[in-house]
Design an enzyme around this catalytic site. Structure first.
Site, PDB file in Angstrom:
ATOM      1  N   SER A 239       1.015  -1.015   0.282  1.00 26.52           N
ATOM      2  CA  SER A 239       0.092   0.177   0.310  1.00 26.52           C
ATOM      3  C   SER A 239       0.913   0.951   0.037  1.00 26.52           C
ATOM      4  O   SER A 239       1.938   1.405   0.999  1.00 26.52           O
ATOM      5  CB  SER A 239      -0.942  -0.084   1.461  1.00 26.52           C
ATOM      6  OG  SER A 239      -1.169   0.750   1.728  1.00 26.52           O
TER       7      SER A 239
ATOM      8  N   HIS B 290      -0.564  -1.149  -4.889  1.00 26.93           N
ATOM      9  CA  HIS B 290      -1.502  -0.391  -4.610  1.00 26.93           C
ATOM     10  C   HIS B 290      -1.885   1.129  -3.864  1.00 26.93           C
ATOM     11  O   HIS B 290      -0.521   1.135  -2.849  1.00 26.93           O
ATOM     12  CB  HIS B 290      -2.232  -1.362  -3.295  1.00 26.93           C
ATOM     13  CG  HIS B 290      -3.242  -1.051  -2.629  1.00 26.93           C
ATOM     14  ND1 HIS B 290      -4.595  -0.914  -3.465  1.00 26.93           N
ATOM     15  CD2 HIS B 290      -4.127  -0.126  -1.524  1.00 26.93           C
ATOM     16  CE1 HIS B 290      -5.920  -0.656  -2.160  1.00 26.93           C
ATOM     17  NE2 HIS B 290      -4.862  -0.173  -1.285  1.00 26.93           N
TER      18      HIS B 290
ATOM     19  N   HIS C 266      -7.504   2.596  -5.398  1.00 26.46           N
ATOM     20  CA  HIS C 266      -7.741   2.210  -4.878  1.00 26.46           C
ATOM     21  C   HIS C 266      -8.134   4.230  -4.156  1.00 26.46           C
ATOM     22  O   HIS C 266      -7.776   4.802  -3.437  1.00 26.46           O
ATOM     23  CB  HIS C 266      -7.190   1.957  -3.569  1.00 26.46           C
ATOM     24  CG  HIS C 266      -8.850   2.335  -1.781  1.00 26.46           C
ATOM     25  ND1 HIS C 266      -8.308   1.264  -0.785  1.00 26.46           N
ATOM     26  CD2 HIS C 266      -9.663   2.287  -2.191  1.00 26.46           C
ATOM     27  CE1 HIS C 266      -9.485   1.561   0.144  1.00 26.46           C
ATOM     28  NE2 HIS C 266     -10.679   2.154  -0.717  1.00 26.46           N
TER      29      HIS C 266
ATOM     30  N   GLY D 156      -3.360   4.486   7.662  1.00 27.83           N
ATOM     31  CA  GLY D 156      -2.479   3.382   7.367  1.00 27.83           C
ATOM     32  C   GLY D 156      -2.646   2.438   9.061  1.00 27.83           C
ATOM     33  O   GLY D 156      -2.720   3.237   9.641  1.00 27.83           O
TER      34      GLY D 156
ATOM     35  N   GLY E 131      -6.191  -3.962   4.712  1.00 27.01           N
ATOM     36  CA  GLY E 131      -5.912  -3.383   5.867  1.00 27.01           C
ATOM     37  C   GLY E 131      -5.603  -4.044   7.259  1.00 27.01           C
ATOM     38  O   GLY E 131      -6.645  -5.255   7.604  1.00 27.01           O
TER      39      GLY E 131
ATOM     40  N   GLY F 136       0.815  -2.080   4.089  1.00 29.74           N
ATOM     41  CA  GLY F 136       1.169  -1.376   4.108  1.00 29.74           C
ATOM     42  C   GLY F 136       2.442  -1.146   5.349  1.00 29.74           C
ATOM     43  O   GLY F 136       3.000  -1.521   4.948  1.00 29.74           O
TER      44      GLY F 136
HETATM   45  C1  DX5 Z   1      -6.750   2.554   4.464  1.00 23.79           C
HETATM   46  C2  DX5 Z   1      -6.236   2.126   3.538  1.00 23.79           C
HETATM   47  C3  DX5 Z   1      -5.286   0.231   3.097  1.00 23.79           C
HETATM   48  C4  DX5 Z   1      -3.911   0.158   4.115  1.00 23.79           C
HETATM   49  C5  DX5 Z   1      -3.318   0.194   4.517  1.00 23.79           C
HETATM   50  O1  DX5 Z   1      -7.366   3.231   4.464  1.00 23.79           O
HETATM   51  O2  DX5 Z   1      -7.148   2.145   2.014  1.00 23.79           O
HETATM   52  O3  DX5 Z   1      -4.425   0.293   1.410  1.00 23.79           O
HETATM   53  O4  DX5 Z   1      -2.749   2.191   3.807  1.00 23.79           O
HETATM   54  O5  DX5 Z   1      -2.543   0.047   5.985  1.00 23.79           O
HETATM   55  P1  DX5 Z   1      -1.693  -1.243   6.863  1.00 23.79           P
HETATM   56  O6  DX5 Z   1      -1.875  -2.727   6.256  1.00 23.79           O
HETATM   57  O7  DX5 Z   1      -1.190  -0.716   7.731  1.00 23.79           O
HETATM   58  O8  DX5 Z   1      -3.299  -0.956   7.425  1.00 23.79           O
HETATM   59 ZN    ZN Z   2      -6.047   0.683   0.635  1.00 20.90          ZN
END
Ligand code: DX5
Ligand code: ZN
Length: 235
Positions: free
Chosen positions: A25, A50, A83, A161, A192, A213
C-alpha cells in the site's frame, strides 16, 4: 446499451497464481524517494502496487492524487491498483486511467449508481472494482457483482494505515463466493491491518489479493517482509 470494453482480463490473468498476491500500500512509503521505493519493491518481488488516493472529504485524511499516480507510472512497469477513497468518483475515472491506473476501485459508500461507475471504468480499459468499508454489507452491491472484475473488502475503516485488523471483515468472503458462483474469475481483495499474523486468516477466508502497508514499510528489508507474508499464507 453500453458497449463496455472487455475487462483488463489479460492483466488480471497474468497476476493470478497459486498463492496470494501481496500488494504494497503506497501510503506509508518514503514519498521523498518514490522511484527508489518502487524499484526496491519490484526487486523484492512484488508484482503490483496499491495506491491509496484520499480526498479529505470521503475520508478524513488527504494523501495524493493524479500527479503522484502519473509520476509512479513513469518510473515503474508494475500494474497500479488505484484505491479511490474519494467523493464523487465518477468525476475522476478517466483522469486516473489516463494517469496510468490499471485497476480502479471506488467505494460503494461514495456513490449510489454502482453499475454506472463500474461500466465507466471498464470502458476505459481498466479493471473495475468496488470497495466495501467494514460496516457496509455485501448485499449493498450484490446486484452489480457481475460487473466487477474485483471486489475489495476493507478490514479497517478506510482513511489511515496502521490500524488494527477487524476480523469480522472475513465473513464477507463467504458471501462473495456464493454471489460469484457464476463469476469464478472474480478477484477478491482485502485491505487493512494485514500482516504476518492476519495474512493467513485472510488467505484462508478466500482473499486472493492482500494489501499490506505497515506490514511491509515498518521493515527495512522489503524482500524479507514479502517472503514472510507469503510463508504465513502457506502454513
Ligand atoms: C487505508 C488504506 C490501506 C492502508 C493499509 O484506508 O486503504 O491500503 O493504507 O495499511 P495497513 O496495512 O498498515 O493497514
Ligand atoms: Zn487501500
Amino acid at each position: 446499451m453500453t458497449t463496455a470494453v472487455p475487462p483488463a482480463s489479460a492483466l488480471l490473468d497474468k497476476l493470478r497464481g497459486p498463492g496470494p498476491l501481496i500488494l504494497p500500500s503506497m501510503l506509508l512509503c518514503d514519498f521523498a524517494n518514490l522511484q527508489r521505493e518502487a524499484e526496491r519493491l519490484s526487486e523484492a518481488g512484488f508484482q503490483a502496487l496499491h495506491l491509496d488516493v484520499m480526498d479529505g472529504v470521503f475520508v478524513p485524511n488527504l494523501s495524493y492524487g493524479l500527479s503522484v499516480v502519473k509520476s509512479l507510472r513513469r518510473v515503474t512497469p508494475l500494474p497500479l491498483d488505484v484505491h479511490l477513497m474519494i467523493a464523487n468518483p465518477a468525476q475522476y475515472i478517466e483522469a486516473f486511467r489516463d494517469a496510468g491506473a490499471d485497476v480502479i476501485t471506488f467505494h460503494a459508500e461514495a456513490t449510489s449508481d454502482h453499475a454506472a461507475v463500474l461500466e465507466q471504468i471498464r470502458r476505459t480499459g481498466a479493471a473495475a472494482g468496488i470497495v466495501l468499508n467494514p460496516d457496509t454489507p455485501v448485499s449493498d452491491i450484490a446486484a452489480v457483482v457481475e460487473l466487477c472484475d474485483l471486489a475489495l473488502v476493507m478490514s479497517v475503516q478506510a482513511g489511515f494505515g496502521g490500524q488494527a485488523f477487524r476480523p469480522e471483515a472475513l465473513e464477507k468472503f463467504q458471501h462473495f463466493r456464493q454471489l460469484a458462483q457464476a463469476r469464478p474469475d472474480l478477484i477478491l481483495e482485502i485491505d487493512g491491518g494485514i500482516n504476518r499474523e492476519t495474512a493467513a486468516q485472510a488467505w484462508r477466508a478466500g482473499a486472493q489479493w492482500l494489501v499490506v502497508g505497515s506490514g511491509i514499510f515498518a521493515h527495512d528489508d522489503y524482500a524479507a517482509a514479502h517472503q514472510a507474508l507469503l510463508a504465513a499464507c502457506s502454513t
